[in-house]
Write a protein that holds these residues in place. Structure first.
Motif, PDB file in Angstrom:
ATOM      1  N   ASN A 249      43.807  45.197  32.780  1.00  0.00           N
ATOM      2  CA  ASN A 249      43.495  45.207  31.347  1.00  0.00           C
ATOM      3  C   ASN A 249      42.038  44.867  31.030  1.00  0.00           C
ATOM      4  O   ASN A 249      41.747  44.096  30.118  1.00  0.00           O
ATOM      5  CB  ASN A 249      44.423  44.256  30.582  1.00  0.00           C
ATOM      6  N   GLY A 250      41.117  45.409  31.805  1.00  0.00           N
ATOM      7  CA  GLY A 250      39.696  45.202  31.525  1.00  0.00           C
ATOM      8  C   GLY A 250      39.124  43.901  32.055  1.00  0.00           C
ATOM      9  O   GLY A 250      37.982  43.564  31.759  1.00  0.00           O
ATOM     10  N   LEU A 251      39.907  43.149  32.840  1.00  0.00           N
ATOM     11  CA  LEU A 251      39.451  41.866  33.378  1.00  0.00           C
ATOM     12  C   LEU A 251      39.608  41.845  34.896  1.00  0.00           C
ATOM     13  O   LEU A 251      40.618  42.300  35.425  1.00  0.00           O
ATOM     14  CB  LEU A 251      40.247  40.706  32.775  1.00  0.00           C
TER      15      LEU A 251
ATOM     16  N   MET B  26      39.196  29.762  39.435  1.00  0.00           N
ATOM     17  CA  MET B  26      39.578  31.083  38.954  1.00  0.00           C
ATOM     18  C   MET B  26      38.453  31.578  38.048  1.00  0.00           C
ATOM     19  O   MET B  26      38.101  30.927  37.071  1.00  0.00           O
ATOM     20  CB  MET B  26      40.893  31.019  38.166  1.00  0.00           C
ATOM     21  N   CYS B  27      37.877  32.718  38.421  1.00  0.00           N
ATOM     22  CA  CYS B  27      36.826  33.348  37.619  1.00  0.00           C
ATOM     23  C   CYS B  27      37.430  34.600  36.992  1.00  0.00           C
ATOM     24  O   CYS B  27      38.014  35.429  37.688  1.00  0.00           O
ATOM     25  CB  CYS B  27      35.636  33.740  38.486  1.00  0.00           C
ATOM     26  N   ILE B  28      37.288  34.719  35.679  1.00  0.00           N
ATOM     27  CA  ILE B  28      37.765  35.902  34.971  1.00  0.00           C
ATOM     28  C   ILE B  28      36.541  36.610  34.417  1.00  0.00           C
ATOM     29  O   ILE B  28      35.781  36.046  33.638  1.00  0.00           O
ATOM     30  CB  ILE B  28      38.764  35.523  33.861  1.00  0.00           C
ATOM     31  N   VAL B  29      36.349  37.855  34.855  1.00  0.00           N
ATOM     32  CA  VAL B  29      35.147  38.626  34.546  1.00  0.00           C
ATOM     33  C   VAL B  29      35.518  39.765  33.602  1.00  0.00           C
ATOM     34  O   VAL B  29      36.441  40.533  33.881  1.00  0.00           O
ATOM     35  CB  VAL B  29      34.528  39.203  35.842  1.00  0.00           C
ATOM     36  N   ASN B  30      34.800  39.878  32.486  1.00  0.00           N
ATOM     37  CA  ASN B  30      35.028  40.928  31.501  1.00  0.00           C
ATOM     38  C   ASN B  30      34.402  42.240  31.980  1.00  0.00           C
ATOM     39  O   ASN B  30      33.184  42.335  32.104  1.00  0.00           O
ATOM     40  CB  ASN B  30      34.421  40.509  30.157  1.00  0.00           C
ATOM     41  N   MET B  31      35.239  43.237  32.305  1.00  0.00           N
ATOM     42  CA  MET B  31      34.754  44.527  32.808  1.00  0.00           C
ATOM     43  C   MET B  31      35.434  45.675  32.069  1.00  0.00           C
ATOM     44  O   MET B  31      36.317  46.347  32.610  1.00  0.00           O
ATOM     45  CB  MET B  31      35.036  44.648  34.308  1.00  0.00           C
ATOM     46  N   PRO B  32      35.030  45.936  30.819  1.00  0.00           N
ATOM     47  CA  PRO B  32      35.667  47.037  30.096  1.00  0.00           C
ATOM     48  C   PRO B  32      35.299  48.382  30.703  1.00  0.00           C
ATOM     49  O   PRO B  32      34.216  48.569  31.236  1.00  0.00           O
ATOM     50  CB  PRO B  32      35.093  46.900  28.683  1.00  0.00           C
ATOM     51  N   GLY B  33      36.243  49.320  30.630  1.00  0.00           N
ATOM     52  CA  GLY B  33      35.969  50.679  31.062  1.00  0.00           C
ATOM     53  C   GLY B  33      35.823  50.871  32.552  1.00  0.00           C
ATOM     54  O   GLY B  33      35.238  51.856  32.991  1.00  0.00           O
ATOM     55  N   LEU B  34      36.365  49.987  33.353  1.00  0.00           N
ATOM     56  CA  LEU B  34      36.247  50.109  34.808  1.00  0.00           C
ATOM     57  C   LEU B  34      37.228  51.171  35.299  1.00  0.00           C
ATOM     58  O   LEU B  34      38.431  50.958  35.342  1.00  0.00           O
ATOM     59  CB  LEU B  34      36.527  48.766  35.473  1.00  0.00           C
ATOM     60  N   ASP B  35      36.711  52.366  35.614  1.00  0.00           N
ATOM     61  CA  ASP B  35      37.541  53.468  36.091  1.00  0.00           C
ATOM     62  C   ASP B  35      37.685  53.442  37.602  1.00  0.00           C
ATOM     63  O   ASP B  35      38.681  53.878  38.153  1.00  0.00           O
ATOM     64  CB  ASP B  35      36.926  54.819  35.702  1.00  0.00           C
ATOM     65  N   ASP B  36      36.659  52.954  38.269  1.00  0.00           N
ATOM     66  CA  ASP B  36      36.586  52.978  39.719  1.00  0.00           C
ATOM     67  C   ASP B  36      36.263  51.566  40.201  1.00  0.00           C
ATOM     68  O   ASP B  36      35.265  50.979  39.769  1.00  0.00           O
ATOM     69  CB  ASP B  36      35.493  53.968  40.144  1.00  0.00           C
TER      70      ASP B  36
END
Length: 144
Positions: free
Chosen positions: A116-118, A47-57
């Motif tokens: 939630n940004g992940l 399981m890879c959890i990637v921090n992606m804040p502000g992902l609108d698209d």
């Protein structure tokens, strides 16, 4: 005198002394990777959890999996305008990362979700055809 020019001269001198690859050892310290990733392994899954804040698209991130490599490409953009930045700790910008996985994974069983940004990327271990248990027949040799 421009302090950045002095720093560039200093770096150039160290490159000449230690070799051109000297600074590559410090890349993670000087320039942390984005996006940040946590990876968790069980017997048959990663399981890879990637921090992606502000992902609108969801098209702002491309995820590729090849055997035992996870590749991430995209952009992190906070979308804030107005005012002068006083502190910027959230890393953003264009990224391209290649991460080695602990084992080869199945191409037909990959699941990626965003919440939630992940980004959660669930990968399953590849069990190759050659690793199956095969019964070996024993034949009797007759004495001549």
């Amino acid at each position: 005198m421009d302090p950045f020019k002095q720093m560039g001269d200093w770096k150039k001198n160290l490159d000449q002394f230690f070799g051109e690859n000297f600074w590559s050892e410090f890349d993670d310290i000087i320039k942390p990777n984005i996006p940040q990733i946590n990876m968790y392994q069980s017997d048959h899954e990663v399981m890879c959890i990637v921090n992606m804040p502000g992902l609108d698209d969801l098209y702002q991130i491309d995820i590729y999996v090849d055997h035992a490599t996870l590749e991430l490409k995209g952009t992190i953009d906070i979308h804030h305008s107005g005012g002068t930045a006083i502190k910027e700790e959230i890393l953003q910008g264009v990224f391209e990362r290649e991460i080695s996985l602990p084992f080869p994974v199945r191409a037909d069983k990959i699941k990626a979700t965003y919440r939630n940004g992940l980004v959660y990327i669930q990968l399953h271990r590849l069990i190759s055809e050659t690793s199956r248990r095969n019964k070996v027949n024993v034949h009797l040799l007759k004495d001549e």
